[in-house]
Motif scaffolding. Structure first.
Motif, mmCIF file in Angstrom:
data_model
loop_
_atom_site.group_PDB
_atom_site.id
_atom_site.type_symbol
_atom_site.label_atom_id
_atom_site.label_comp_id
_atom_site.label_asym_id
_atom_site.label_seq_id
_atom_site.Cartn_x
_atom_site.Cartn_y
_atom_site.Cartn_z
ATOM 1 N N LYS A 263 -2.507 3.450 34.587
ATOM 2 C CA LYS A 263 -1.073 3.537 35.056
ATOM 3 C C LYS A 263 0.062 3.068 34.380
ATOM 4 N N CYS A 264 -0.365 2.556 33.112
ATOM 5 C CA CYS A 264 0.689 1.979 32.312
ATOM 6 C C CYS A 264 0.605 2.414 30.881
ATOM 7 N N PHE A 265 1.591 2.130 30.246
ATOM 8 C CA PHE A 265 1.520 2.271 28.661
ATOM 9 C C PHE A 265 1.839 1.112 28.058
ATOM 10 N N HIS A 266 1.079 1.206 26.745
ATOM 11 C CA HIS A 266 1.209 -0.050 25.816
ATOM 12 C C HIS A 266 2.032 0.015 24.563
ATOM 13 N N THR A 267 2.769 -0.574 24.231
ATOM 14 C CA THR A 267 3.756 -0.547 22.945
ATOM 15 C C THR A 267 3.027 -1.244 21.776
ATOM 16 N N TYR A 268 2.846 -0.888 20.605
ATOM 17 C CA TYR A 268 2.298 -1.575 19.244
ATOM 18 C C TYR A 268 3.343 -1.478 18.135
ATOM 19 N N ASN A 269 3.533 -2.438 17.330
ATOM 20 C CA ASN A 269 4.155 -2.074 16.158
ATOM 21 C C ASN A 269 3.042 -1.728 15.155
ATOM 22 N N VAL A 270 3.573 -0.568 14.152
ATOM 23 C CA VAL A 270 2.608 0.165 13.600
ATOM 24 C C VAL A 270 2.182 -0.849 12.153
ATOM 25 N N ASN A 271 3.085 -1.622 11.839
ATOM 26 C CA ASN A 271 2.856 -2.537 10.618
ATOM 27 C C ASN A 271 1.665 -3.458 10.925
ATOM 28 N N ARG A 272 1.274 -3.891 12.225
ATOM 29 C CA ARG A 272 0.542 -4.873 12.390
ATOM 30 C C ARG A 272 -0.535 -4.335 13.462
ATOM 31 N N ASP B 120 -11.425 7.590 22.679
ATOM 32 C CA ASP B 120 -12.444 6.706 22.520
ATOM 33 C C ASP B 120 -12.054 5.320 22.560
ATOM 34 N N ASN B 121 -10.735 5.052 23.012
ATOM 35 C CA ASN B 121 -10.041 3.794 23.230
ATOM 36 C C ASN B 121 -9.701 3.273 22.015
ATOM 37 N N ALA B 122 -9.144 3.923 20.988
ATOM 38 C CA ALA B 122 -9.005 3.770 19.624
ATOM 39 C C ALA B 122 -7.439 4.005 19.140
ATOM 40 N N ILE B 123 -6.822 2.881 18.419
ATOM 41 C CA ILE B 123 -5.593 3.651 17.624
ATOM 42 C C ILE B 123 -5.916 3.202 16.256
ATOM 43 N N LYS B 124 -5.731 4.008 15.347
ATOM 44 C CA LYS B 124 -5.951 3.862 13.912
ATOM 45 C C LYS B 124 -4.734 4.185 13.204
ATOM 46 N N VAL B 125 -4.605 3.477 12.124
ATOM 47 C CA VAL B 125 -3.718 3.721 10.827
ATOM 48 C C VAL B 125 -4.258 3.997 9.828
ATOM 49 N N TRP B 126 -4.170 5.156 9.109
ATOM 50 C CA TRP B 126 -4.794 5.723 7.917
ATOM 51 C C TRP B 126 -3.633 5.516 6.772
ATOM 52 N N ASP C 53 -4.071 6.537 -0.271
ATOM 53 C CA ASP C 53 -3.975 5.834 -1.671
ATOM 54 C C ASP C 53 -5.260 6.015 -2.280
ATOM 55 N N GLN C 54 -6.184 7.164 -1.802
ATOM 56 C CA GLN C 54 -7.358 7.554 -2.473
ATOM 57 C C GLN C 54 -7.171 8.480 -3.409
ATOM 58 N N GLU C 55 -8.118 8.485 -4.415
ATOM 59 C CA GLU C 55 -8.049 9.719 -5.432
ATOM 60 C C GLU C 55 -8.660 11.229 -4.808
ATOM 61 N N GLY C 56 -7.786 12.130 -5.170
ATOM 62 C CA GLY C 56 -7.949 13.167 -4.390
ATOM 63 C C GLY C 56 -7.361 13.568 -3.242
ATOM 64 N N GLY C 57 -6.638 12.745 -2.675
ATOM 65 C CA GLY C 57 -5.691 12.703 -1.505
ATOM 66 C C GLY C 57 -6.423 12.231 -0.373
ATOM 67 N N GLY C 58 -7.457 11.547 -0.499
ATOM 68 C CA GLY C 58 -8.174 11.126 0.580
ATOM 69 C C GLY C 58 -7.641 9.992 1.440
ATOM 70 N N ALA C 59 -8.031 9.796 2.375
ATOM 71 C CA ALA C 59 -7.289 8.801 3.518
ATOM 72 C C ALA C 59 -8.352 7.642 3.591
ATOM 73 N N ARG C 60 -7.980 6.189 3.808
ATOM 74 C CA ARG C 60 -8.937 5.293 4.092
ATOM 75 C C ARG C 60 -8.250 4.618 5.318
ATOM 76 N N LEU C 61 -9.061 3.948 6.256
ATOM 77 C CA LEU C 61 -8.684 3.206 7.304
ATOM 78 C C LEU C 61 -7.759 1.941 6.817
ATOM 79 N N LEU C 62 -6.619 1.843 7.386
ATOM 80 C CA LEU C 62 -5.669 0.786 7.278
ATOM 81 C C LEU C 62 -5.942 -0.461 7.901
ATOM 82 N N ARG C 63 -5.752 -0.251 9.309
ATOM 83 C CA ARG C 63 -6.062 -0.931 10.601
ATOM 84 C C ARG C 63 -6.261 -0.342 11.648
#
Length: 893
Positions: free
Chosen positions: A49-58, A299-305, A308-318
């Motif tokens: 019934k509510c929403f959360h606000t997160y800063n992306v850099n942390r 799945d109750n998750a927020i992810k930032v990708w 910076d990988q070779e071939g254009g791939g992404a890795r999990l940053l935080r």
């Protein structure tokens, strides 16, 4: 303890809701906004019934909104406001928290929101599309569609298209509307598949269209021309995002949790991120001008990708991730009470910090075989390698830096697994007893206080001991390797590793020597035990029986010392207070009960909306943690007894508990519409707090403290040499001396200035202060002369008081007026310091003339008595405060 009638409870007298841990996201796509002042991106996710606000850099939580009446179905953001739809009502939030406007008008549930300038566009499941005036809350335009022919499923504003909205339907067609003129501009026939996503590309006129068949079409809406097309093999397109920092990459999300990355120049698949989320990708957004992708899922998750990988791939940053399925078992880890271990139905073991989210740990899923080489040889899939959910676990922090300190039992498996808390990973050993039946499973586990051994009970009646350092089997209890004739329901060891206690479905509680593994004694119970918990410091063993009763056994005397009854459902979990005085139990009857062991009474009981399945009281006693059915979070309750005295009375047998709101879920907002004007909550200090108190002025001490020493100051500051005339006239206009600059009017010529004969205009006249004082004598209000005196400096104030007598141009009535002004200041209690300073200088200048005036002397006597009374009250207040302060200090010492 019994009463004549049912006694209704007033909630918990011992615990109060604090907050919830581990809730980050659900199936609602996130909203991304950029704050120009902070120069920072923020991601907003809905949680119930509510929403959360997160800063992306942390990914640190910035704010939690107030709760609304129903679960949020979609969120959107513009430059100033956050919009959230719940049911048929749309709410606008200011400062990411407070509802400032509600929009009523939909007849069905709102599914889509699109802010567009000063307007908000919303679509519901009944076919209504409404354009709102954001500020006024009025309906600007209403479009009605037939869901059978055009069911609105996606909505987008094409870039640079003024007042245009592109609508997609589940039938496959697209329509371009002008919301200002209410005209249908163009209809796109579609591609024979339902539209799920519409996304603007970095190129003008080009739109990405995601469909239910997994097809992605890049279409030019200006020319009605398809530029390219892709097909995703993982089902419908759940989200689309375009990279804007250079490389022409498009990301597409799937219901299986995979993300595909497509190269728009080479028109091919670049790479894929499998199992980015364990459930469907709810939302995916590239940050503008940065190689970062923000995703969220059910799945109750927020992810930032980061790319910076070779071939254009992404890795999990935080990431911020909680349980994707409800937790079933929770327990505090360590002695500081700051970390909570939680095992959920999703198969993960996680650690939540009660201090800050950055200390959270995800120990991950258990796997059948950790080595990648063996995984490849067996050719097992991702799901087949994962272990089932944890049913019970035990942890010890004593030797966790040396070897694994957590042992867990899994659903339907005999082998127990070890986990390493410091490395946040599964451990090295699978502990499985030898020569056991095929259908046997591990049911209970306990680690010794020294952290060297693990005692594990199984459904076939075995109780085995393992060394945690080597993972070797060290023996088992009972004859023929069988400790109980039924399922082992609980195992425990005492502090010094002298005793091992086991309970089983054969209604027996057995006492064993830990080292020799020989049985010393057994105790027949009234019913089969469901679980068992030992408080090692006090030697109290609690057993929850299948008949919903509780037994407390003293392991020294080996007798039942307490028996509690009151639950009306299966007792799911229990925990002791650090001192062993309280036993807190939770059951399927939705009650959380606290039993006092010395008195043998129920001292606290309250209801919750969802049945609690796990409970743990921190080793420091400050927080009670609970886990509930169908809830992904871990809820914290504060212990009120640590903050102040709490009267715990025995509750009667017919006590009716009251419902306590779960932490983190606030009361629903009232239906009264909130205006958009912000309330000014700044505190305005009163001019005077009370008649018995005095108020000092805000003037600096230099303005009144030196009034009695002006003669000494003038003598000290007298120049040694006389001032010399300037060689030429100054370029600025001459001013009069004083705090407020006033220009000197050039009325006299040089000849008049050199003349020895005084003109009539140069003779002394009444100042503004004296005139105001004379008029105040008649009106009785002395505010005007007092404010003029406050503007005067010490020297000017001395001149004004000197001129009150007839020698200075005044008369005796002005002396009386000044005394009355001082008297009024003492009566009101304001400007207490100025009243005394002004009166002291006044008496120093005019005491001789005042002694010859009987009227003035009578007024001075009244002022004197008022001064004595005022100082007597102040002295009494000072004495009382000093006495109380000295008593408090002596009590602390």
């Amino acid at each position: 303890m019994s009463g004549g009638g049912s006694l209704a409870g007033g909630g918990s007298s011992l615990f109060s809701g604090f907050r919830v841990l581990g809730l980050y996201s659900n199936h609602v796509p996130h909203a991304l906004r950029y704050h120009k002042k902070h120069r920072e991106f923020y991601v907003v996710t809905a949680v119930g019934k509510c929403f959360h606000t997160y800063n992306v850099n942390r990914l640190g939580i910035v704010s939690v909104s107030n709760s609304i009446s129903d679960d949020i179905t979609c969120v959107a953001a513009d430059r100033m406001l956050m919009f959230a739809a719940a049911g048929r009502v749309i709410s606008a939030f200011a400062r990411n928290k407070e509802v400032v406007m509600r929009y009523h008008g939909h007849k069905q549930e709102v599914r889509l929101l699109l802010p567009l300038g000063d307007q908000l566009i919303s679509a519901d499941s009944g076919g209504d599309v409404i354009v709102w005036d954001v500020q006024e809350g009025d309906v600007y335009l209403r479009l009605q569609f037939d869901p059978a022919s055009f069911n609105v499923s996606a909505m987008m504003h094409p870039s640079t298209y003024l007042n245009k909205v592109l609508l997609g339907s589940s039938q496959g067609a697209l329509q371009l509307w002008n919301i200002k003129t209410s005209k249908l501009l163009f209809t796109f026939p579609g591609w024979s598949a339902g539209v799920t996503v519409l996304q603007q590309s970095p190129a003008v006129d080009v739109v990405g269209v995601g469909m239910a068949t997994g097809r992605i079409v890049i279409h030019n809406i200006r020319l009605d021309e398809t530029l390219m097309s892709f097909t995703q093999d993982w089902g419908p397109i759940s989200s689309l995002a375009f990279r804007t920092d250079g490389p022409p990459i498009m990301a597409s999300g799937s219901p299986q949790g995979h993300i595909a990355f497509w190269d728009l120049e080479r028109r091919q698949l670049v790479t894929q991120q499998r199992h980015a989320h364990s459930t469907a990708i709810a939302g995916a957004t590239f940050l503008h001008g940065e190689p970062l992708l923000v995703t969220n899922g059910a799945d109750n998750a927020i992810k930032v990708w980061i790319f910076d990988q070779e071939g254009g791939g992404a890795r999990l940053l935080r990431s911020r991730q909680g349980h994707s399925a409800p937790p079933t078992t929770i327990c505090h880890h360590g002695n500081d009470g700051k970390n909570l271990l939680s095992a959920g139905q999703d198969g993960t073991l996680q650690s939540f910090s009660t201090v800050h989210e950055r200390f959270n740990k995800n120990l991950g899923h258990g796997s059948i075989n950790k080595k990648k080489e063996q995984k490849k040889k067996k050719g097992l899939s991702y799901e087949e390698l994962r272990l089932p959910a944890i049913t019970a676990f035990s942890s010890a922090a004593a030797r966790q830096s040396d070897w694994d300190g957590i042992v867990s039992c899994h659903r339907g498996r005999l082998a127990t697994t070890t986990w390493n808390y410091q490395r946040c990973t599964m451990g090295a050993y699978h502990l499985q007893p030898p020569d056991t039946p095929r259908n046997a499973i591990a049911t209970a586990v306990s680690i010794t206080s020294c952290g060297n051994f693990a005692v594990i009970g199984s459904s076939c009646g075995r109780v085995d001991v393992y060394n945690l350092q080597s993972g070797m089997h060290r023996g088992c209890y009972g004859d023929n390797a069988k400790a109980h004739s039924g399922v082992v329901r609980g195992v425990a060891t005492d502090t010094l590793n002298q005793l091992t206690l086991t309970s089983g479905s054969d209604w027996l509680l057995k006492f064993w020597r830990f080292k020799s593994r020989k049985q010393e004694e057994q105790l027949k119970l009234n019913a089969a035990p469901a679980s068992m918990l030992l408080h090692r410091d006090s030697g109290m063993l609690a057993l929850a029986l299948d008949d919903f009763t509780l037994l407390v056994v003293d392991i020294e005397t080996r007798r039942v010392v307490r028996k509690f009854s009151g639950h009306h459902g299966n007792i799911n979990d229990m925990t002791f207070s650090p001192d062993g005085r309280w036993l807190v139990t939770v059951a399927m009857d939705c009650t959380i009960r606290t039993w006092d062991l010395p008195s043998g009474c129920l001292v606290d009981c309250f209801l919750v909306a969802m049945a609690p399945v796990g409970v743990s009281l921190s080793p420091t006693g400050d927080f009670l943690a609970t886990a509930h059915v169908d809830s992904l979070g871990v809820y914290l309750w504060t212990n009120k007894s640590l903050c102040g005295p709490v009267g715990l009375r025995p509750l009667p047998a017919d006590y009716q508990p009251a419902v306590e709101t779960l932490p983190g879920v606030m009361a629903d907002q009232s239906e009264q519409e909130v205006t958009s004007e912000e309330m000014d909550d700044a505190y305005q200090s009163a001019e005077q707090l009370g008649a018995e108190l005095v108020t000092l002025s805000l003037l600096p001490e230099s303005r009144w403290k030196s009034l009695l020493h002006l003669d000494i100051i003038k003598k000290r500051n007298k120049p040694v040499a006389p001032p010399a005339a300037p060689p030429a006239a100054p370029f600025f206009l001459p001013t009069l001396p004083g705090l407020t600059p006033q220009f000197l009017s050039p009325t006299a010529t040089e000849q008049e200035a050199q003349s020895k004969v005084l003109s009539w205009g140069v003779l002394p006249q009444r100042s503004e202060v004296i005139s105001a004082l004379a008029s105040s004598l008649q009106s009785g209000s002395f505010d005007r002369p007092l404010s003029l005196l406050k503007d005067c400096g010490p020297a000017a104030l001395s001149v004004e008081l000197t001129s009150l007598t007839s020698e200075g141009g005044g008369d005796s009535s002005l002396l009386l007026a000044f005394i009355k002004m001082i008297d009024s200041m003492l009566v009101t209690g304001r400007d207490f310091d100025l009243a005394h300073a002004y009166l002291a200088l006044f008496l120093k200048l005019h005491l001789r003339s005042l002694s010859q005036d009987p009227v003035a002397m009578e007024a001075l006597l009244r002022v004197s008595s008022r001064l004595e009374a005022g100082w007597a009250e102040l002295q009494a207040s000072f004495d009382q405060s000093l006495c109380l302060l000295s008593y408090t200090k002596s009590a602390l010492l």
